[in-house]
Design a protein around this motif. Structure first.
Motif, mmCIF file in Angstrom:
data_model
loop_
_atom_site.group_PDB
_atom_site.id
_atom_site.type_symbol
_atom_site.label_atom_id
_atom_site.label_comp_id
_atom_site.label_asym_id
_atom_site.label_seq_id
_atom_site.Cartn_x
_atom_site.Cartn_y
_atom_site.Cartn_z
ATOM 1 N N GLN A 37 6.291 1.913 5.993
ATOM 2 C CA GLN A 37 6.636 3.146 6.685
ATOM 3 C C GLN A 37 6.396 4.302 5.709
ATOM 4 O O GLN A 37 5.373 4.386 5.053
ATOM 5 C CB GLN A 37 8.070 3.092 7.234
ATOM 6 N N ASP A 38 7.352 5.188 5.574
ATOM 7 C CA ASP A 38 7.210 6.278 4.606
ATOM 8 C C ASP A 38 8.078 6.043 3.378
ATOM 9 O O ASP A 38 8.385 6.962 2.632
ATOM 10 C CB ASP A 38 7.568 7.614 5.251
ATOM 11 N N LYS A 39 8.471 4.780 3.184
ATOM 12 C CA LYS A 39 9.349 4.434 2.068
ATOM 13 C C LYS A 39 8.560 3.707 0.987
ATOM 14 O O LYS A 39 7.599 2.981 1.274
ATOM 15 C CB LYS A 39 10.499 3.530 2.541
ATOM 16 N N SER A 40 8.990 3.893 -0.262
ATOM 17 C CA SER A 40 8.357 3.175 -1.367
ATOM 18 C C SER A 40 9.371 2.960 -2.474
ATOM 19 O O SER A 40 10.407 3.633 -2.544
ATOM 20 C CB SER A 40 7.150 3.938 -1.913
ATOM 21 N N SER A 41 9.086 1.987 -3.337
ATOM 22 C CA SER A 41 9.954 1.689 -4.469
ATOM 23 C C SER A 41 9.123 1.024 -5.553
ATOM 24 O O SER A 41 8.102 0.383 -5.263
ATOM 25 C CB SER A 41 11.104 0.762 -4.042
ATOM 26 N N THR A 42 9.549 1.188 -6.783
ATOM 27 C CA THR A 42 8.861 0.543 -7.901
ATOM 28 C C THR A 42 9.873 -0.208 -8.754
ATOM 29 O O THR A 42 11.065 0.108 -8.761
ATOM 30 C CB THR A 42 8.124 1.566 -8.780
ATOM 31 N N CYS A 43 9.375 -1.204 -9.461
ATOM 32 C CA CYS A 43 10.194 -1.944 -10.411
ATOM 33 C C CYS A 43 9.254 -2.561 -11.440
ATOM 34 O O CYS A 43 8.031 -2.520 -11.288
ATOM 35 C CB CYS A 43 11.033 -3.016 -9.719
ATOM 36 N N LYS A 52 12.491 -7.535 -8.622
ATOM 37 C CA LYS A 52 13.232 -7.260 -7.400
ATOM 38 C C LYS A 52 13.244 -5.751 -7.182
ATOM 39 O O LYS A 52 13.453 -4.989 -8.122
ATOM 40 C CB LYS A 52 14.661 -7.788 -7.469
ATOM 41 N N ALA A 53 13.016 -5.335 -5.953
ATOM 42 C CA ALA A 53 13.011 -3.911 -5.627
ATOM 43 C C ALA A 53 13.828 -3.680 -4.363
ATOM 44 O O ALA A 53 14.006 -4.587 -3.538
ATOM 45 C CB ALA A 53 11.584 -3.407 -5.428
ATOM 46 N N VAL A 54 14.313 -2.458 -4.211
ATOM 47 C CA VAL A 54 15.110 -2.089 -3.047
ATOM 48 C C VAL A 54 14.508 -0.829 -2.429
ATOM 49 O O VAL A 54 14.304 0.167 -3.125
ATOM 50 C CB VAL A 54 16.585 -1.838 -3.422
ATOM 51 N N LEU A 55 14.236 -0.895 -1.126
ATOM 52 C CA LEU A 55 13.741 0.264 -0.390
ATOM 53 C C LEU A 55 14.840 0.798 0.513
ATOM 54 O O LEU A 55 15.722 0.057 0.961
ATOM 55 C CB LEU A 55 12.517 -0.090 0.460
ATOM 56 N N SER A 56 14.769 2.074 0.816
ATOM 57 C CA SER A 56 15.732 2.693 1.723
ATOM 58 C C SER A 56 15.617 2.065 3.108
ATOM 59 O O SER A 56 14.570 1.513 3.474
ATOM 60 C CB SER A 56 15.470 4.197 1.816
ATOM 61 N N PRO A 57 16.672 2.149 3.912
ATOM 62 C CA PRO A 57 16.641 1.555 5.248
ATOM 63 C C PRO A 57 15.461 2.039 6.082
ATOM 64 O O PRO A 57 15.053 3.203 6.004
ATOM 65 C CB PRO A 57 17.974 2.008 5.857
ATOM 66 N N LEU A 58 14.931 1.126 6.886
ATOM 67 C CA LEU A 58 13.754 1.398 7.705
ATOM 68 C C LEU A 58 14.144 1.609 9.164
ATOM 69 O O LEU A 58 15.173 1.104 9.639
ATOM 70 C CB LEU A 58 12.767 0.237 7.592
ATOM 71 N N GLU A 59 13.284 2.333 9.881
ATOM 72 C CA GLU A 59 13.488 2.586 11.299
ATOM 73 C C GLU A 59 12.912 1.440 12.124
ATOM 74 O O GLU A 59 11.957 0.768 11.718
ATOM 75 C CB GLU A 59 12.821 3.898 11.706
ATOM 76 N N VAL A 60 13.489 1.235 13.309
ATOM 77 C CA VAL A 60 12.996 0.201 14.210
ATOM 78 C C VAL A 60 11.518 0.437 14.516
ATOM 79 O O VAL A 60 11.094 1.562 14.791
ATOM 80 C CB VAL A 60 13.808 0.186 15.523
ATOM 81 N N SER A 61 10.740 -0.627 14.431
ATOM 82 C CA SER A 61 9.308 -0.530 14.670
ATOM 83 C C SER A 61 8.758 -1.914 14.984
ATOM 84 O O SER A 61 9.264 -2.920 14.492
ATOM 85 C CB SER A 61 8.588 0.050 13.447
ATOM 86 N N ALA A 62 7.688 -1.959 15.790
ATOM 87 C CA ALA A 62 7.091 -3.239 16.155
ATOM 88 C C ALA A 62 5.887 -3.599 15.303
ATOM 89 O O ALA A 62 5.553 -4.779 15.181
ATOM 90 C CB ALA A 62 6.681 -3.218 17.626
ATOM 91 N N HIS A 63 5.225 -2.617 14.699
ATOM 92 C CA HIS A 63 3.991 -2.886 13.957
ATOM 93 C C HIS A 63 3.951 -2.058 12.679
ATOM 94 O O HIS A 63 3.751 -0.839 12.726
ATOM 95 C CB HIS A 63 2.756 -2.579 14.821
ATOM 96 N N GLU A 64 4.152 -2.720 11.557
ATOM 97 C CA GLU A 64 4.076 -2.058 10.257
ATOM 98 C C GLU A 64 3.236 -2.906 9.312
ATOM 99 O O GLU A 64 2.957 -4.083 9.576
ATOM 100 C CB GLU A 64 5.479 -1.861 9.657
ATOM 101 N N GLN A 65 2.884 -2.299 8.198
ATOM 102 C CA GLN A 65 2.165 -3.005 7.141
ATOM 103 C C GLN A 65 2.947 -2.843 5.844
ATOM 104 O O GLN A 65 3.327 -1.737 5.474
ATOM 105 C CB GLN A 65 0.756 -2.440 6.966
ATOM 106 N N LEU A 66 3.216 -3.962 5.181
ATOM 107 C CA LEU A 66 3.935 -3.958 3.908
ATOM 108 C C LEU A 66 2.942 -4.193 2.785
ATOM 109 O O LEU A 66 2.203 -5.187 2.797
ATOM 110 C CB LEU A 66 5.012 -5.052 3.905
#
Length: 503
Positions: A37-43, A52-66
């Motif tokens: 989504q529009d979230k990112s994290s680094t470790c 191990k990394a932690v991203l902020s909560p995500l919004e409901v969605s049916a099709h995303e790419q990680l």
């Protein structure tokens, strides 16, 4: 090489509205970048290559790419959904595949649903087992379609189907279960020693009498321990309907009740599955737990209340959260192959007590789906649906949904009879002329049904008859291993087993 934990992959479902924790391995001391989504994290991977990394909560969605990047390496997971995730734990009745469920052919007609996904964790219980066998049928997220449905846990499928239809968001289920396992297998060593020391002591005694080298060699050569194809071997017998006469013939052929050794590679040993399955999934963000287990705790049923209390605490501690825990109460059962129900009423009372004494624990009543001579009831649709009703009501706040089983509130006596009142019902449905599975005792003597009459009202029973002359009355409802009942609330949920002194 850049890797993630097994639970991450194409078609995965990420829990919405909670921090998204992701972990894996990479070249030591390299930078890892994760985005969705529009979230990112680094470790940075540690000296052992773990990250191990932690991203902020995500919004409901049916099709995303990680995307996960480290130097020149990139992992891309497609068709990722964000919605509601539940972990389904227990033994064979939770594991029970849709392939064997009695409504399977009907379910296939409407199975296509891109918003339901299922991940089944490989049945692994010792270090190196994952490398010893071919687990290619497990360990990835399956879509909900005709090709994959037979691999779904039946309880999980019906739960997800009902919940997804109600919430209209993607739903993912993580299966973490293994047939024939007692609660102690799913608990930490500390908790087993504290809450169920008899289990631990028995295991240690067997270890002391075990030739470890001989045991390991025999284990590796026993084809029963190859858990990689769920539709071969014993499962093809165990999961299908087998008449009792045929069961007895099978037992005679194989020499009756087998002697079972419990060693350091067996799934039913204390803490084995907690260490090698459950802990591998934590802390993947989930909404809560579904749990159907208890059959293999029958020999030590007196410990089950303490065991379940400790187990729930163990699981919640792994996820660092007091997550909802939805239990299935054991259904009626008498015997199947060499398994017999000896203490099921004790187990059911323990499950009921735990659901009333531990916060955010609820109990699904399935007293109408049991089979007398089959430990695996084939109709799993009501089980999954009733778990979903509990979630919809208690977890998602849809309080208009009737989700809980009827249960007694109290009683009072007057000159005309005994009035028992119930909650979780506004209109009883009695399917027949008289209440089944009911026994009333005067002292230690069971009264003949012609000595009393039970009037079933909207939310009460009125009991009249000669029993009023007794000073020591006791009532049992469904307090036997096997029973047949015919009393439900307006949502079709059966009355829970209960016992009550009426004096």
């Amino acid at each position: 090489m850049l890797k993630t934990g097994l639970v991450f992959g194409d078609n995965m479902v990420i829990q919405t509205a909670k921090p998204f924790v992701i972990w894996g391995t990479a070249t030591p001391e390299t930078l890892i970048d994760i985005s969705i989504q529009d979230k990112s994290s680094t470790c940075i991977a540690n000296e052992q290559g773990e990250w191990k990394a932690v991203l902020s909560p995500l919004e409901v969605s049916a099709h995303e790419q990680l995307l996960i990047r480290s130097g020149q390496e990139t992992l891309r997971y497609d068709n990722v959904a964000v919605g509601e995730v539940w972990l389904a734990g227990g033994q064979s009745n939770m594991e029970f595949y849709m392939r064997y469920e009695e409504n399977y052919e009907e379910a296939l007609k409407t199975v296509e649903n891109p918003d339901i996904r299922f991940f089944d964790y490989p049945e692994v219980c010792y270090e190196g087992q994952y490398e010893d066998y071919d687990y290619s049928r497990f360990g990835y997220w399956r879509r909900c379609d005709a090709e994959n449905l037979e691999y779904y846990s039946a309880v999980s499928y019906y739960f997800a189907k009902e919940l997804q239809g109600c919430l209209n968001v993607p739903v993912g289920i993580i299966g973490c279960n293994w047939g024939g396992t007692p609660a102690c297998a799913w608990m930490s060593e500390k908790s087993v020693k504290t809450a169920g020391f008899e289990w631990w002591s028995s295991y240690e005694q067997q270890l002391n009498n075990l030739d470890i080298d001989q045991y390991k060699a025999a284990y590796k050569h026993n084809i029963v321990n190859d858990r990689t194809n769920p539709f071969e071997g014993f499962n093809e017998v165990a999961m299908r309907v087998v008449p009792r006469e045929q069961q007895l013939a099978i037992m005679e052929t194989f020499g009756g009740i087998p002697t079972i050794t419990c060693g350091p590679m067996d799934s039913w040993r204390p803490s084995g599955l907690y260490e090698y399955m459950l802990k591998k999934l934590a802390p993947y963000a989930i909404r809560g737990f579904l749990y159907y287990q208890g059959e293999n705790d029958d020999p030590k049923a007196h410990l089950y209340e303490c065991m379940m209390t400790a187990l729930i605490q163990d699981w919640r501690e792994l996820w660092h959260e007091e997550l909802p825990f939805l239990l299935v109460q054991l259904p009626p059962f008498e015997a199947w192959l060499a398994s017999t129900a000896e203490h099921y009423p004790v187990l059911r009372r323990a499950q009921d007590t735990v659901s009333k004494t531990i916060p955010n624990v609820w109990l699904a009543s399935i007293g109408d789906v049991g089979m007398r001579f089959d430990i695996h009831p084939k109709n799993k649709r009501p089980v999954g649906q009733r778990l979903a009703y509990l979630a919809e009501n208690h977890v998602y706040g849809k309080h208009e949904i009737t989700s809980d089983a009827p249960e007694p509130v109290g009683f009072q006596c007057d000159g005309t009879g005994i009035l028992i009142t119930f909650r979780n019902v506004s209109q009883f449905e009695l399917r027949g002329d008289t209440v089944k599975a009911l026994s009333i005792y005067s002292g230690s003597k069971e009264l003949s049904p012609d000595k009393y009459h039970v009037e079933v009202g909207n939310d009460y029973w009125k009991i009249t008859g000669d029993l009023l002359l007794s000073e020591q009355l006791h009532l049992n409802f469904a307090e036997t291993n096997y029973y047949e009942l015919n009393l439900f609330n307006e949502a079709g949920i059966p009355l829970k087993p209960f016992a009550m002194d009426l004096t």
